[in-house]
Each structure stands twice: as structure tokens, then as C-alpha cells.
Design a protein around this motif. Sequence first.
Motif, PDB file in Angstrom:
ATOM      1  N   LEU A 322      -4.198   8.288  -7.353  1.00  0.00           N
ATOM      2  CA  LEU A 322      -4.137   6.820  -7.351  1.00  0.00           C
ATOM      3  C   LEU A 322      -3.304   6.330  -6.170  1.00  0.00           C
ATOM      4  O   LEU A 322      -3.630   5.344  -5.514  1.00  0.00           O
ATOM      5  CB  LEU A 322      -3.536   6.307  -8.671  1.00  0.00           C
ATOM      6  CG  LEU A 322      -4.418   6.472  -9.919  1.00  0.00           C
ATOM      7  CD1 LEU A 322      -3.597   6.282 -11.192  1.00  0.00           C
ATOM      8  CD2 LEU A 322      -5.591   5.485  -9.896  1.00  0.00           C
ATOM      9  N   HIS A 323      -2.220   7.054  -5.897  1.00  0.00           N
ATOM     10  CA  HIS A 323      -1.347   6.716  -4.770  1.00  0.00           C
ATOM     11  C   HIS A 323      -2.117   6.792  -3.442  1.00  0.00           C
ATOM     12  O   HIS A 323      -2.147   5.827  -2.676  1.00  0.00           O
ATOM     13  CB  HIS A 323      -0.158   7.688  -4.773  1.00  0.00           C
ATOM     14  CG  HIS A 323       0.814   7.499  -3.646  1.00  0.00           C
ATOM     15  ND1 HIS A 323       2.067   6.960  -3.826  1.00  0.00           N
ATOM     16  CD2 HIS A 323       0.741   7.797  -2.322  1.00  0.00           C
ATOM     17  CE1 HIS A 323       2.703   6.911  -2.662  1.00  0.00           C
ATOM     18  NE2 HIS A 323       1.928   7.428  -1.730  1.00  0.00           N
ATOM     19  N   GLU A 324      -2.760   7.917  -3.204  1.00  0.00           N
ATOM     20  CA  GLU A 324      -3.479   8.082  -1.930  1.00  0.00           C
ATOM     21  C   GLU A 324      -4.641   7.095  -1.817  1.00  0.00           C
ATOM     22  O   GLU A 324      -4.907   6.557  -0.746  1.00  0.00           O
ATOM     23  CB  GLU A 324      -3.988   9.522  -1.766  1.00  0.00           C
ATOM     24  CG  GLU A 324      -2.894  10.599  -1.726  1.00  0.00           C
ATOM     25  CD  GLU A 324      -1.765  10.328  -0.749  1.00  0.00           C
ATOM     26  OE1 GLU A 324      -1.980   9.606   0.250  1.00  0.00           O
ATOM     27  OE2 GLU A 324      -0.643  10.810  -0.987  1.00  0.00           O
ATOM     28  N   GLY A 326      -4.643   4.208  -3.099  1.00  0.00           N
ATOM     29  CA  GLY A 326      -3.987   2.928  -2.802  1.00  0.00           C
ATOM     30  C   GLY A 326      -3.876   2.749  -1.292  1.00  0.00           C
ATOM     31  O   GLY A 326      -4.249   1.706  -0.738  1.00  0.00           O
ATOM     32  N   HIS A 327      -3.375   3.791  -0.593  1.00  0.00           N
ATOM     33  CA  HIS A 327      -3.373   3.743   0.881  1.00  0.00           C
ATOM     34  C   HIS A 327      -4.804   3.519   1.368  1.00  0.00           C
ATOM     35  O   HIS A 327      -5.050   2.759   2.302  1.00  0.00           O
ATOM     36  CB  HIS A 327      -2.896   5.079   1.472  1.00  0.00           C
ATOM     37  CG  HIS A 327      -1.427   5.345   1.311  1.00  0.00           C
ATOM     38  ND1 HIS A 327      -0.468   4.501   1.793  1.00  0.00           N
ATOM     39  CD2 HIS A 327      -0.759   6.393   0.759  1.00  0.00           C
ATOM     40  CE1 HIS A 327       0.740   5.024   1.535  1.00  0.00           C
ATOM     41  NE2 HIS A 327       0.582   6.158   0.908  1.00  0.00           N
ATOM     42  N   GLY A 328      -5.736   4.201   0.720  1.00  0.00           N
ATOM     43  CA  GLY A 328      -7.134   4.170   1.151  1.00  0.00           C
ATOM     44  C   GLY A 328      -7.759   2.786   1.059  1.00  0.00           C
ATOM     45  O   GLY A 328      -8.406   2.334   2.005  1.00  0.00           O
ATOM     46  N   THR A 351       2.200  -0.248   3.071  1.00  0.00           N
ATOM     47  CA  THR A 351       1.120   0.585   2.519  1.00  0.00           C
ATOM     48  C   THR A 351       1.686   1.523   1.455  1.00  0.00           C
ATOM     49  O   THR A 351       1.047   1.819   0.445  1.00  0.00           O
ATOM     50  CB  THR A 351       0.317   1.332   3.612  1.00  0.00           C
ATOM     51  OG1 THR A 351      -0.692   2.124   2.973  1.00  0.00           O
ATOM     52  CG2 THR A 351       1.163   2.222   4.464  1.00  0.00           C
ATOM     53  N   GLU A 352       2.952   1.943   1.634  1.00  0.00           N
ATOM     54  CA  GLU A 352       3.609   2.742   0.587  1.00  0.00           C
ATOM     55  C   GLU A 352       3.687   1.929  -0.712  1.00  0.00           C
ATOM     56  O   GLU A 352       3.472   2.456  -1.805  1.00  0.00           O
ATOM     57  CB  GLU A 352       5.009   3.134   1.080  1.00  0.00           C
ATOM     58  CG  GLU A 352       5.432   4.559   0.823  1.00  0.00           C
ATOM     59  CD  GLU A 352       4.339   5.594   1.034  1.00  0.00           C
ATOM     60  OE1 GLU A 352       3.831   6.095   0.017  1.00  0.00           O
ATOM     61  OE2 GLU A 352       3.984   5.897   2.183  1.00  0.00           O
ATOM     62  N   ALA A 353       3.981   0.638  -0.591  1.00  0.00           N
ATOM     63  CA  ALA A 353       4.102  -0.224  -1.773  1.00  0.00           C
ATOM     64  C   ALA A 353       2.782  -0.290  -2.546  1.00  0.00           C
ATOM     65  O   ALA A 353       2.756  -0.187  -3.770  1.00  0.00           O
ATOM     66  CB  ALA A 353       4.540  -1.632  -1.365  1.00  0.00           C
ATOM     67  N   ILE A 354       1.683  -0.457  -1.819  1.00  0.00           N
ATOM     68  CA  ILE A 354       0.378  -0.518  -2.479  1.00  0.00           C
ATOM     69  C   ILE A 354       0.086   0.814  -3.167  1.00  0.00           C
ATOM     70  O   ILE A 354      -0.366   0.864  -4.312  1.00  0.00           O
ATOM     71  CB  ILE A 354      -0.725  -0.844  -1.444  1.00  0.00           C
ATOM     72  CG1 ILE A 354      -0.490  -2.245  -0.852  1.00  0.00           C
ATOM     73  CG2 ILE A 354      -2.114  -0.736  -2.073  1.00  0.00           C
ATOM     74  CD1 ILE A 354      -0.548  -3.377  -1.869  1.00  0.00           C
ATOM     75  N   ALA A 355       0.382   1.907  -2.479  1.00  0.00           N
ATOM     76  CA  ALA A 355       0.177   3.233  -3.064  1.00  0.00           C
ATOM     77  C   ALA A 355       1.003   3.385  -4.342  1.00  0.00           C
ATOM     78  O   ALA A 355       0.549   3.945  -5.335  1.00  0.00           O
ATOM     79  CB  ALA A 355       0.547   4.309  -2.044  1.00  0.00           C
ATOM     80  N   MET A 356       2.220   2.837  -4.342  1.00  0.00           N
ATOM     81  CA  MET A 356       3.090   2.941  -5.517  1.00  0.00           C
ATOM     82  C   MET A 356       2.578   2.100  -6.685  1.00  0.00           C
ATOM     83  O   MET A 356       2.650   2.522  -7.837  1.00  0.00           O
ATOM     84  CB  MET A 356       4.512   2.502  -5.152  1.00  0.00           C
ATOM     85  CG  MET A 356       5.245   3.551  -4.324  1.00  0.00           C
ATOM     86  SD  MET A 356       6.644   2.814  -3.437  1.00  0.00           S
ATOM     87  CE  MET A 356       7.384   4.316  -2.735  1.00  0.00           C
TER      88      MET A 356
HETATM   89 ZN   LIG Z   1       2.255   7.403   0.367  1.00  0.00          ZN
END
Ligand SMILES: [Zn+2]
Length: 535
Positions: A322-324, A326-328, A351-356
Motif C-alpha cells: 500500500l505504501h509503495e 501510494g508513491h505510485g 510523497t512519503e506522506a501519501i505512502a504513509m
Molecule cells: Zn516510501
Amino acid sequence: MESELTNFIDSLEFRIKPLETAANMAYFNAAVTGKDEEYQKSSDLNVQLSKIYADKESFKRLKAFKESGKITDSLLVRQLNILYNTFLSNQVDEQKLENLIRSQTALEQKYSTFRATVNGKKYTDNEIENVLKTSVSSAELEKSWLASKQIGDSVSSDVIALVKMRNGIAKELGFANYQEMSLKLSDQDPEEIERLFDELDSLTRPVFMKVKNEMDSVLALKYGISPDKLMPWHYQNRFFQEAPAIYNVDLDSYYADKDVVSIAKDYFSGIGLDVSGILERSDLYEKEGKYQHAFCTHIDRSGDVRVVCNMKNNSQWMNTLLHELGHGVYDLNLDMSLPFYLRSPAHTFTTEAIAMIFGRLASNPLWLQDNAGVSADEAVKIREGVRSNLRLEQLVFSRWTQVMFRFEKSMYENPDQDLNRLWWDLVEKYQMIKKPEGRNNADWASKIHVALYPCYYHNYQLGELLASQLQAAINTRILNTGATDVVSMSNEPAAGEFLLENVFGPGARYQWNDMIKRATGEELTAKYFAAQFLD
Ligand SMILES: [Zn+2]
């Protein structure tokens, strides 16, 4: 002047785009196959790229554009800033840069070949972590923890030398020290970041003290000692950067008989963010020689987005996928009509925030109910445990990032101070664990990030803050629920739409704090993180 700059950017893009695409592709292939020639190709292409960004003539022209005051078009200003910073960070004396890279590589090898020694026997990091997590003998815990710190004293003088080299480069480029340079070149104002960490500290301190007291009583009971006898080796992690397992939460059983890849695919499709193309291009399963962790890459800034994973049907890989992805979805939904240099997230931490935001769902009981077939009764039953666990994880990690951020800042300001003491002063103040009596060792140097991934750690925390702030905005504006309510966003395309319009689409069109303000009505703040996890 503006049309001159446009021409300059166009001709740069003409040279950069094919190289950058080839470099990303080579890195993806290297990670998937583990082949030396792909790694070699990737590093050769990166050297070529950095040579273009090191070009002195081009930098001079960018400087002239910047100082002319004649560039006013907002898109051009953004591109100019990004390019100026990229070129500036490459305007380093070649000999100095080479020395730095050589010293870093040598040190990298020391870290990766180091093995902690206990009673003459060598242990890997994983084995040490395993002892710290499972042993109930204080004597054994102490020995293992001490052994994990042996690396510190053996590399500390190398690390200090590196810090001074980095400072030398920073001074040459006109900055006070490397930490200041590093933040400023990544578009972060050092004072603003420090203010955010101060805000986070005052918001988390009281509740951390309370939760830590509860945790200490559980741990004291487990180890059969009184709480005031708890030492750093009793916290189940070398650095106390992760939460000790004090709640009974086992999420793996919910995923064991499921296909987590199709769960993720269906979930994203339900919020209107189709990831099937990403998954088709990706490399998802374990292979001989393959990179063992996970990442997402945007190969060409034109929608070729892929992830690398080593999927298993368990909760950790559900979170990671889900994290990756999210970056995607961020990369995939950038407005592709933006200029090349703005077709990227606003900042690495955004982008880290969206992944989180998406990664956190893997341990969200409502989400498990909506997506992984967990019954409503079961979801209610695990709710408290999961919530307490999540809160402890976030609190423990946030106190740890305080130590990292403040240590690096102070170390780069003055590398000649008593760093051993600085480290323990910060650990005692922020993590509230006791320095072993009389300890005067380079425990700070046992953290590889301090040596080799400098001045980046704070971005993980900023990502957590923004994840909570965006989630609060989605909750109140889109889902019409309380800012801190637990939501799964399942089959809520409006939630995906919100992110697409306010975060993904704009790419790097706005400075990150500008983007955050447009999306949420406020600049980045710690208060939504505090509200989500602290009450
Ligand atoms: Zn990440």
C-alpha cells in the motif's frame, strides 16, 4: 530573458530526459536481477547525469537568470529554483567530491561487514535485534545491546572526518555548515523545520511521559525488575526507535489466506485510483539475487511507474505494498502537461506522506473489515489493541526522530564538541531512557544514518505529520466525519479525487508548503498528527 530561460530548460531536458530514463530503467533492472552489469550501467548513467549538472557554464547562466529579477512567470520561477539548487549542489571541487565518495564507500564497507561480538561469537544485526526482542534475561540483553554499540567507537573518528569534509564543501558553496546546506538545497528552511520539531516536542511530551510510564510497568514486570532499573537494553530495539511489543496484536492471521496484491488493487480502484497498469509493469515476488526491500520508481516522468516488492501474504507486506502504491498513484497522476522538471512530487517527504496514508491502512480495523473479510465483531475486538499499538509506534518513533534531527544539527554546527555526551543528553531528554552509568562511548556513531545518509531522517517525521494533516482534511471535507475518526476511505472515490486534485496533479508546481496550504488550508503543522495519535 524568459524565452531565453525556456530555451535553456528545453535543451537541458533534451539531454537529461533520455539519460534519466535509462538510469532509472537500469536501476530497476539491477534491483530485479541483481546483475553486476546492470548495476554498472546504472552507476555509469548516474555519473553522466551528475556531469551535466556539474557544468560550470550552465550554472553561471542559471545564476544570471536568478539574479536578473526578470523571471516572473510562476512556472518558470519554480523550474529555475529547482534547477539552480540541483546545479549548485553539484558545483563542488572535483577532488573534494572524490575524496568524500571514497571515504563514504570505505565507511560503508565497515558498517556492512561489522558483526557484534558476544562472548567471542559474532552476531548479525538481525540476530541482535532478535535477542533484544525475545530474551528476558537482563544480563543477556545488556551484553547484546553493548555489543551492538561496538561499531560506534571503531568508526567515530572516520565519521567526524566525513562530517568535516561535508562542512568543507558546504562552506565552499557559501553555507554555514552541511546541515544548513542540505536543508536549504532541498527547499527547506532550517528554522522552519526546527520550529516544527519544537511544536511536535511540546505536543508529544506529556502523552509520551504517560504512555512511557505504562510501558515501563509492563516491561519491568516482564523482566522481573523495578521500573527505575530499566536500562536502554530493555526496550527491545538497539535505538528504541520502534515500539516494544506490549499489546497483543497479531494482524498476520487476517492476511494469511488472502491475496494481498488483489486486495490492494481492488482498494485503489474503489477510490478511483487505478493501479492495474503499475502492477503489470512491476516486479512483485521474490527471486534469486533480487533486491530484498521495496521501492517505487517513476522511470520516465511520463507515467511509466513501477514498484519492486517481495510480496508475502502478511501484514508487513500489505503495509509495504500500500505504501509503495501510494508513491505510485502520486507519480502516475501528476499532471503530465506540466514542464518536465515540475513533473515530480512537491518534495520527497510529500510523497512519503501519501505512502504513509495508505500504508497505515494495513493495520486499520475498519479497513480490514472493508477489504480483508474481517468480521465486524472481530474488528471491534481488535480495535483497542491496534489503536494503542499504533499510538505507541508513532510516539516512540517521533521521540527518536527528535534525537536524530537535533543531534545532526548540533554535530554539523560543531563537530569538535563532546558528541558522546551530546547524544546521551538528547536521548535522555527526548526518549527518556537512562544513560548507563559512566558510559562515554560513541553510541551515536553506531547509527548508520548519522554516518552515511546525512540530514535526511527528519523527512520521515515530516511525512508522518503531513499524512495526518491530509487525512484530517479528507475526513472533515470529503467524508464529513471528525478530523481524527478512524476511516478506511473504501469505495470513496471522492477521497481519491481530493488527493488527485490537490496533491498529485499539481506535482512540483508549488513550493511544498504552498501546496499543503492550498490543499488543507494550513501550512504544515504537527497538530493533526498529535490529535490523531495522542488522545
Ligand atoms: Zn516510501
